[in-house]
Design an enzyme around this catalytic site. Structure first.
Site, short mmCIF file in Angstrom:
data_model
loop_
_atom_site.label_atom_id
_atom_site.label_comp_id
_atom_site.label_asym_id
_atom_site.label_seq_id
_atom_site.Cartn_x
_atom_site.Cartn_y
_atom_site.Cartn_z
N ALA A 260 0.62 -1.02 -0.03
CA ALA A 260 0.21 -0.01 0.74
C ALA A 260 1.15 1.70 -0.01
O ALA A 260 0.25 2.72 -0.26
CB ALA A 260 -0.95 0.06 1.09
N SER B 15 -0.51 -10.87 -12.84
CA SER B 15 0.24 -10.15 -14.44
C SER B 15 0.48 -10.55 -15.49
O SER B 15 -0.03 -11.95 -15.78
CB SER B 15 1.89 -9.69 -13.67
OG SER B 15 2.19 -8.84 -15.34
N TYR C 87 10.41 -12.70 -12.98
CA TYR C 87 9.35 -12.69 -12.35
C TYR C 87 7.64 -12.89 -13.15
O TYR C 87 6.95 -13.19 -12.69
CB TYR C 87 9.79 -11.27 -12.90
CG TYR C 87 7.95 -9.67 -12.90
CD1 TYR C 87 7.75 -9.67 -11.50
CD2 TYR C 87 7.13 -9.65 -13.91
CE1 TYR C 87 6.26 -9.23 -11.62
CE2 TYR C 87 5.87 -9.35 -13.54
CZ TYR C 87 6.25 -8.68 -12.14
OH TYR C 87 3.93 -7.77 -12.08
N LYS D 1 4.22 -14.68 -11.42
CA LYS D 1 3.64 -14.37 -11.24
C LYS D 1 2.77 -15.37 -12.33
O LYS D 1 1.55 -15.18 -11.40
CB LYS D 1 3.59 -12.88 -12.51
CG LYS D 1 3.42 -11.91 -11.39
CD LYS D 1 3.03 -10.95 -10.61
CE LYS D 1 3.58 -9.90 -9.94
NZ LYS D 1 2.38 -9.36 -8.42
N1 LIG Z 1 2.95 -1.19 -12.71
C1 LIG Z 1 2.93 -2.26 -13.58
O1 LIG Z 1 3.17 -2.29 -14.71
C2 LIG Z 1 2.54 -3.65 -13.19
C3 LIG Z 1 1.54 -4.77 -13.97
C4 LIG Z 1 1.66 -5.97 -13.33
C5 LIG Z 1 1.50 -6.22 -12.45
N2 LIG Z 1 2.15 -5.53 -11.29
C6 LIG Z 1 1.64 -5.85 -9.96
O2 LIG Z 1 1.05 -5.06 -9.50
C7 LIG Z 1 1.43 -5.15 -8.16
C8 LIG Z 1 2.08 -3.73 -7.72
O3 LIG Z 1 3.20 -3.00 -8.70
P1 LIG Z 1 2.97 -1.17 -8.20
O4 LIG Z 1 3.24 -1.20 -9.86
O5 LIG Z 1 1.69 -0.51 -7.96
O6 LIG Z 1 4.80 -1.10 -7.90
P2 LIG Z 1 5.12 -0.42 -6.38
O7 LIG Z 1 6.59 -0.86 -7.01
O8 LIG Z 1 4.86 1.02 -6.55
O9 LIG Z 1 4.76 -1.00 -5.48
C9 LIG Z 1 5.13 -1.68 -5.13
C10 LIG Z 1 4.58 -1.75 -3.44
O10 LIG Z 1 4.83 -2.74 -3.38
C11 LIG Z 1 5.95 -2.98 -1.67
N3 LIG Z 1 6.60 -4.14 -1.47
C12 LIG Z 1 7.46 -4.56 -2.68
N4 LIG Z 1 8.33 -5.99 -1.94
C13 LIG Z 1 7.45 -6.29 -0.43
C14 LIG Z 1 7.91 -6.75 0.92
N5 LIG Z 1 9.06 -7.74 0.78
N6 LIG Z 1 7.61 -6.47 1.69
C15 LIG Z 1 6.22 -5.41 1.54
N7 LIG Z 1 6.63 -4.79 0.80
C16 LIG Z 1 6.75 -4.62 -0.32
C17 LIG Z 1 6.66 -1.76 -1.66
O11 LIG Z 1 7.16 -0.74 -0.84
C18 LIG Z 1 5.96 -0.85 -3.21
O12 LIG Z 1 5.81 -0.22 -2.07
C19 LIG Z 1 3.16 -5.43 -7.91
O13 LIG Z 1 2.55 -6.78 -7.34
C20 LIG Z 1 3.36 -5.93 -9.82
O14 LIG Z 1 3.91 -7.08 -9.54
C21 LIG Z 1 2.45 -4.09 -11.79
#
Ligand SMILES: NC(=O)c1ccc[n+]([C@@H]2O[C@H](COP(=O)([O-])OP(=O)(O)OC[C@H]3O[C@@H](n4cnc5c(N)ncnc54)[C@H](O)[C@@H]3O)[C@@H](O)[C@H]2O)c1
Length: 273
Positions: A33, A164, A177, A181
């Protein structure tokens, strides 16, 4: 997955309409979050009346999220409870779930959003990197589901896990990755069948390229061919907005999706069709 050299100009999508109050009196545990999609989900669920326990390892980011929730929420919306923790630490997950159960007396929805990305050609992929991605993405998701399950059964609740498009569509240079996923997606589909007899639903949400710190910070190795990624973001011509994923998560976790179980909801602007 997002990519640094794709046009990510803000084209205006991201407004997801005014939310209702589908989560009034519902208790939610949300990971990841502090940033991006997780932060947008915290804002959305709070706006819909949820009592939230928000987990992230980034304490400053979590504090920012809380500030934003307070700025947006009406005075009756409870302040989210922040927990700074690593989702891959078993004991920390146990404590976080126990704190939510104690504070709220129930857990209606678990949303696993915390995630990590790595971009590495297979030839350079080390065991540590493989384990890092599986620890955060797959193990973290499993631990929260396992610990929350008794509470979710008691509440006939819902799990929403963030997979993802990499789980089902080729993402070169992101093999670890993508595999992690894929694990999240497979785990969620099997979990859905396992817990359905208890009245619990489980749904996977699979974002495509979304405009967040994760996608913005993605760097391809020197000389790598990123043209594939330009091809799979053609429909909107841009990345999606975190609010668009948050809106889908809020729907999937609500009674509006009550007959939806064991499915993957892709949020990618149709770019993987
Ligand atoms: N942004 C994209 O294009 C995209 C695409 C497909 C999937 N996703 C997935 O969506 C989710 C959110 O991604 P986002 O783009 O908002 O990324 P982001 O990096 O903005 O946010 C990810 C959050 O996860 C937290 N986090 C990471 N490792 C952690 C751990 N070990 N313990 C606790 N917290 C942890 C980080 O501190 C961060 O706040 C992820 O699972 C990502 O794989 C994102």
């Amino acid at each position: 997955m997002g990519q640094a050299d794709t046009d990510d100009a803000d084209t205006g999508h991201g407004a997801t309409g005014s939310p209702g109050r589908r989560y009034a009196d519902k208790a939610v545990v949300l990971t990841g979050a502090a940033s991006g999609i997780g932060r947008a989900t915290a804002l959305r669920l709070s706006a819909e009346g949820a009592r939230l326990l928000v987990v992230d390892r980034d304490a400053d980011g979590l504090a920012d999220t809380l500030r934003q929730v307070e700025e947006c929420s009406d005075p009756h919306t409870p302040r989210p409870v922040p927990v700074v923790a690593d989702v891959a630490e078993e004991q920390a997950v146990r404590s976080a779930v126990a704190a939510a159960a104690e504070r709220f007396g129930r857990i209606d929805l678990l949303v696993n959003v915390a995630g990590a990305l790595g971009v590495t050609p297979l030839a350079d992929l080390g065991v540590d990197e493989w384990r890092r991605l599986f620890d955060v993405n797959a193990l973290g998701t499993m631990l929260f589901c396992r610990e929350a399950l008794p509470h979710l059964i008691a509440a006939k609740g819902v799990v929403v896990n963030t997979a993802s498009t990499a789980a089902t569509h080729a993402h070169p240079l992101m093999t670890a990755y993508a595999a992690s996923k894929g694990a999240v997606l497979a785990f969620t589909l099997s979990l859905a069948a396992e817990v359905a007899p208890h009245g619990v639903r489980a749904v996977a949400v699979s974002p495509g390229g979304i405009r967040t710190p994760m996608s913005r910070s993605t760097r391809f190795p020197e000389g790598a061919d990123a043209s594939y990624y330009r091809r799979i973001v053609p429909l909107t011509g841009s990345l999606g907005a975190p609010e668009e994923v948050a809106g889908t998560i809020a729907f999937a976790g609500s009674a509006d999706a009550g007959f939806m179980n064991g499915v993957e909801l892709r949020v990618d602007g149709g770019s993987h069709n």
